[in-house]
Structures are given as C-alpha cells and as structure tokens.
Design a protein around this motif. Structure first.
Motif, PDB file in Angstrom:
ATOM      1  N   GLU A   1       0.825  -1.216   0.000  1.00  0.00           N
ATOM      2  CA  GLU A   1       0.000   0.000   0.000  1.00  0.00           C
ATOM      3  C   GLU A   1       0.852   1.255   0.000  1.00  0.00           C
ATOM      4  N   SER A   2       2.010   1.208   0.638  1.00  0.00           N
ATOM      5  CA  SER A   2       2.896   2.373   0.642  1.00  0.00           C
ATOM      6  C   SER A   2       3.485   2.641  -0.733  1.00  0.00           C
ATOM      7  N   LEU A   3       3.787   1.575  -1.477  1.00  0.00           N
ATOM      8  CA  LEU A   3       4.319   1.749  -2.823  1.00  0.00           C
ATOM      9  C   LEU A   3       3.263   2.289  -3.776  1.00  0.00           C
ATOM     10  N   LEU A   4       1.998   1.909  -3.550  1.00  0.00           N
ATOM     11  CA  LEU A   4       0.914   2.425  -4.381  1.00  0.00           C
ATOM     12  C   LEU A   4       0.505   3.839  -3.970  1.00  0.00           C
ATOM     13  N   ASP A   5       0.488   4.104  -2.668  1.00  0.00           N
ATOM     14  CA  ASP A   5       0.077   5.408  -2.151  1.00  0.00           C
ATOM     15  C   ASP A   5       0.982   5.778  -0.978  1.00  0.00           C
ATOM     16  N   PRO A   6       2.080   6.490  -1.225  1.00  0.00           N
ATOM     17  CA  PRO A   6       3.043   6.798  -0.169  1.00  0.00           C
ATOM     18  C   PRO A   6       2.457   7.616   0.978  1.00  0.00           C
TER      19      PRO A   6
ATOM     20  N   ARG B   1       5.944  15.593   4.957  1.00  0.00           N
ATOM     21  CA  ARG B   1       4.525  15.476   4.638  1.00  0.00           C
ATOM     22  C   ARG B   1       4.170  16.578   3.644  1.00  0.00           C
ATOM     23  N   PRO B   2       3.633  16.254   2.461  1.00  0.00           N
ATOM     24  CA  PRO B   2       3.360  14.895   1.986  1.00  0.00           C
ATOM     25  C   PRO B   2       4.633  14.141   1.674  1.00  0.00           C
ATOM     26  N   SER B   3       4.493  12.844   1.515  1.00  0.00           N
ATOM     27  CA  SER B   3       5.649  11.999   1.237  1.00  0.00           C
ATOM     28  C   SER B   3       6.271  12.377  -0.104  1.00  0.00           C
ATOM     29  N   ILE B   4       7.597  12.268  -0.159  1.00  0.00           N
ATOM     30  CA  ILE B   4       8.288  12.522  -1.427  1.00  0.00           C
ATOM     31  C   ILE B   4       8.541  11.230  -2.193  1.00  0.00           C
ATOM     32  N   MET B   5       8.024  10.111  -1.665  1.00  0.00           N
ATOM     33  CA  MET B   5       8.202   8.853  -2.377  1.00  0.00           C
ATOM     34  C   MET B   5       7.282   8.814  -3.584  1.00  0.00           C
ATOM     35  N   PRO B   6       7.731   8.219  -4.691  1.00  0.00           N
ATOM     36  CA  PRO B   6       6.923   8.194  -5.918  1.00  0.00           C
ATOM     37  C   PRO B   6       5.755   7.225  -5.829  1.00  0.00           C
ATOM     38  N   LEU B   7       4.835   7.361  -6.780  1.00  0.00           N
ATOM     39  CA  LEU B   7       3.746   6.396  -6.939  1.00  0.00           C
ATOM     40  C   LEU B   7       4.268   5.266  -7.822  1.00  0.00           C
ATOM     41  N   TYR B   8       4.825   4.246  -7.211  1.00  0.00           N
ATOM     42  CA  TYR B   8       5.453   3.192  -8.000  1.00  0.00           C
ATOM     43  C   TYR B   8       4.445   2.342  -8.754  1.00  0.00           C
ATOM     44  N   GLY B   9       3.183   2.457  -8.407  1.00  0.00           N
ATOM     45  CA  GLY B   9       2.168   1.746  -9.178  1.00  0.00           C
ATOM     46  C   GLY B   9       2.081   2.218 -10.609  1.00  0.00           C
ATOM     47  N   GLU B  10       2.657   3.386 -10.898  1.00  0.00           N
ATOM     48  CA  GLU B  10       2.610   3.923 -12.252  1.00  0.00           C
ATOM     49  C   GLU B  10       3.760   3.436 -13.119  1.00  0.00           C
ATOM     50  N   VAL B  11       4.793   2.852 -12.502  1.00  0.00           N
ATOM     51  CA  VAL B  11       5.975   2.479 -13.282  1.00  0.00           C
ATOM     52  C   VAL B  11       6.370   1.016 -13.139  1.00  0.00           C
ATOM     53  N   LEU B  12       5.697   0.281 -12.260  1.00  0.00           N
ATOM     54  CA  LEU B  12       6.040  -1.118 -12.052  1.00  0.00           C
ATOM     55  C   LEU B  12       4.965  -2.040 -12.621  1.00  0.00           C
ATOM     56  N   SER B  13       5.389  -3.195 -13.074  1.00  0.00           N
ATOM     57  CA  SER B  13       4.446  -4.255 -13.407  1.00  0.00           C
ATOM     58  C   SER B  13       4.077  -4.980 -12.119  1.00  0.00           C
ATOM     59  N   GLN B  14       3.058  -5.831 -12.172  1.00  0.00           N
ATOM     60  CA  GLN B  14       2.682  -6.591 -10.989  1.00  0.00           C
ATOM     61  C   GLN B  14       3.823  -7.508 -10.539  1.00  0.00           C
ATOM     62  N   GLN B  15       4.532  -8.100 -11.501  1.00  0.00           N
ATOM     63  CA  GLN B  15       5.646  -8.980 -11.138  1.00  0.00           C
ATOM     64  C   GLN B  15       6.759  -8.195 -10.458  1.00  0.00           C
ATOM     65  N   GLU B  16       7.076  -7.008 -10.979  1.00  0.00           N
ATOM     66  CA  GLU B  16       8.119  -6.194 -10.367  1.00  0.00           C
ATOM     67  C   GLU B  16       7.719  -5.747  -8.972  1.00  0.00           C
ATOM     68  N   MET B  17       6.443  -5.408  -8.791  1.00  0.00           N
ATOM     69  CA  MET B  17       5.954  -5.035  -7.467  1.00  0.00           C
ATOM     70  C   MET B  17       6.132  -6.199  -6.496  1.00  0.00           C
ATOM     71  N   ALA B  18       5.760  -7.413  -6.930  1.00  0.00           N
ATOM     72  CA  ALA B  18       5.904  -8.593  -6.082  1.00  0.00           C
ATOM     73  C   ALA B  18       7.374  -8.864  -5.757  1.00  0.00           C
ATOM     74  N   ASP B  19       8.253  -8.686  -6.748  1.00  0.00           N
ATOM     75  CA  ASP B  19       9.686  -8.915  -6.531  1.00  0.00           C
ATOM     76  C   ASP B  19      10.241  -7.942  -5.492  1.00  0.00           C
ATOM     77  N   LEU B  20       9.882  -6.666  -5.613  1.00  0.00           N
ATOM     78  CA  LEU B  20      10.392  -5.654  -4.693  1.00  0.00           C
ATOM     79  C   LEU B  20       9.907  -5.918  -3.268  1.00  0.00           C
ATOM     80  N   ILE B  21       8.638  -6.251  -3.118  1.00  0.00           N
ATOM     81  CA  ILE B  21       8.101  -6.537  -1.786  1.00  0.00           C
ATOM     82  C   ILE B  21       8.753  -7.782  -1.201  1.00  0.00           C
TER      83      ILE B  21
END
Length: 292
Positions: free
Chosen positions: A241-246, A262-282
């Motif tokens: 959830e943090s990677l999708l919405d920091p 605040r607000p977080s400076i972390m990117p919305l990684y849901g816009e640049v990752l595939s589902q597999q890449e998201m799973a790998d990172l987690i």
C-alpha cells in the motif's frame, strides 16, 4: 511517329516518377518509429518505455545522497524494457550499446547506463527480456531511441524528456486490493530493482547497513518493523500500500531521527512497475536480512 515517341517518353517519365515516389515512401517508412524490428539476425520488440521522475521520482523536493545506481543530480532516467529473439540457427551476439538515445537536432547521444551493459549471446530460438536505462540531463530537444546493428538501423520510438516533476496521480485500478493477489515474488530480482533501476537505495540506504547514507526511513528489519506500522496489516501489505500510495501512512522517523516529510516525497510506483516487479520488490523488502 512523333506521337508514338511522345507517348513512350511520357511512359518513361511516369515510371520514373512512380519509382521516385516509391523510394520516398520506403525512406519515410524507414524513419517511422517501430515497436518491432529485425536487424542482423535478431528480432527486437519494445515492450515499455517509462520516464522515472527526477531524480528517481522526487522532483525538486529532495536532495538525494549520491549512491551507486542513482541518476546524477538533474538527470532524468528513461527505463526501457525490450524482448530479444534469435530466430536463426546460429548463436547471435547482442551488445546493449547497440541501442542509444539521440537528440533530434543537436546530435547528442546517450548510451545505456553501465548497469546491464555487458554484451551477451542468444542461442538459436532463445527469447530474452532486457531492461536498459538512459540517464538524460535537461534538454528541450525531441529524443529518438534507435537500434543500430552493423550498417542497419531502426528507429524504435520518439519521446521528450519531462521538464519537471510529474503531478501525483491516483494508483491505477489494475492492482489487486491485497498483496496476496500479486504473482509470486523473486527477492533476487527485487534486490536488483532496489539497487538498480529504481535506485531505492539512494533514499532508504542499504537495509544491511543501518548507518548507510539515506533520506527516508531505514528498511532494515522490515519484516518486523513493517508489521507494526498499521494495525492489522502485515509487513508485505504495508509495503504494497505504501508503494501504491506513499501518503497512506507516513513513517514517523526518517534520516537522523527527523520526522519524515509530509506529503511523502516517495513516488507512486504503481505507475511504473508491473505486478511482477511489485511482487519482486516486496519479496526483497520483507526478506531482507542483515547478513546480505
């Protein structure tokens, strides 16, 4: 007799014009962007091209520590995912530097970053995915991604370097609600993403080195700490959830025990990752250990 000669001359002119027109059409087609191309016995398909935000999705809101794998200050990273296939009966070599990013008018050329730049060989009928990155300084010029192999070349696509930080957008709807809905993750691939293309290490440091330079919260012992962040959430779900919405939950402490921005400076990684890449990172974050 004169009429016959005139008709024959006219026919020749028509044929010449048709031939010239055909040449122009062929040249025009060669200059058109192609998502697929075959050069020197290899087939290439451009799967995806994504501009990471500057630097690594933080705009001008933060000055990141300089670390291996991160773009230099002021640069913007273009991440390109390709599929290579050898349709022949003999092995074929491929060098990532066959691909380059070039300005349309100035002629400046950027080769892929050093990571993943080693040449390799594709066996007959072998299919391989390849990810390359190009770090580009500010330029208003249109850019071309080209593939040059020997005397042959192909234009894969045209783009332009984003000039500022992209405005935040809501996570896309293709993501499952629970982390269990993602594919099985590969921690080794996740580590490569963390240290390489995404350059997470430039902000969060090395999980195995608590004192490594960082800007954001430490991710060491994440399997334990992450499970305490939000009541009822596992460390994996919290990371997801943090990677999708920091801004869904902002960690209480960042570098030097200072409060996180605040607000977080972390990117919305849901816009640049595939589902597999998201799973790998987690998988890497949850499984990261001090003995790495």
């Amino acid at each position: 007799m004169f009429a016959h000669s005139w008709a024959r001359a006219l026919l020749v002119l028509v044929l010449l014009a048709t031939f010239a027109g055909s040449v122009l059409v062929v040249r025009a087609r060669l200059l058109q962007p192609r998502r697929e191309a075959e050069l020197g016995g290899l087939r290439l398909r451009l799967e995806r091209a994504v501009w990471m935000h500057e630097p690594t999705d933080h705009g001008d809101a933060a000055s990141l520590p300089s670390s291996e794998g991160a773009p230099k200050p002021g640069q913007r990273r273009l991440s390109v995912t390709l599929t290579l296939f050898n349709p022949g009966r003999t092995p074929r070599d491929f060098a990532p530097r066959e691909l380059f990013l070039a300005e349309s008018s100035e002629g400046t050329v950027w080769a892929p970053t050093l990571e993943g730049s080693t040449a390799f060989t594709l066996r007959p009928a072998e299919l391989l995915p390849v990810t390359l990155s190009f770090d580009v300084p500010p330029t208003p010029e249109a850019l071309r991604l080209e593939w040059r192999r020997g005397v042959e070349r192909a234009l894969l696509f045209s783009t332009q370097r984003p000039q500022g930080a992209a405005p935040p957008r809501a996570p896309v709807a293709r993501w499952p609600r629970l982390v269990e809905g993602l594919p099985q993750g590969d921690a080794v691939a996740g580590s490569a993403l963390y240290r390489g293309r995404l350059a997470c290490i430039s902000c969060h440091g090395n999980p195995a080195e608590p004192d490594s330079p960082r800007l954001g919260p430490s991710l060491g012992d994440f399997a334990r700490v992450g499970a305490t962040r939000v009541a009822g959430q596992s460390a994996a779900q919290y990371a997801y959830e943090s990677l999708l919405d920091p801004n869904a939950f902002i960690a209480p402490e960042c570098s030097g025990q200072a409060p996180c921005s605040r607000p977080s400076i972390m990117p919305l990684y849901g816009e640049v990752l595939s589902q597999q890449e998201m799973a790998d990172l987690i998988s890497y974050l949850v499984g990261s250990r001090a003995e790495e």
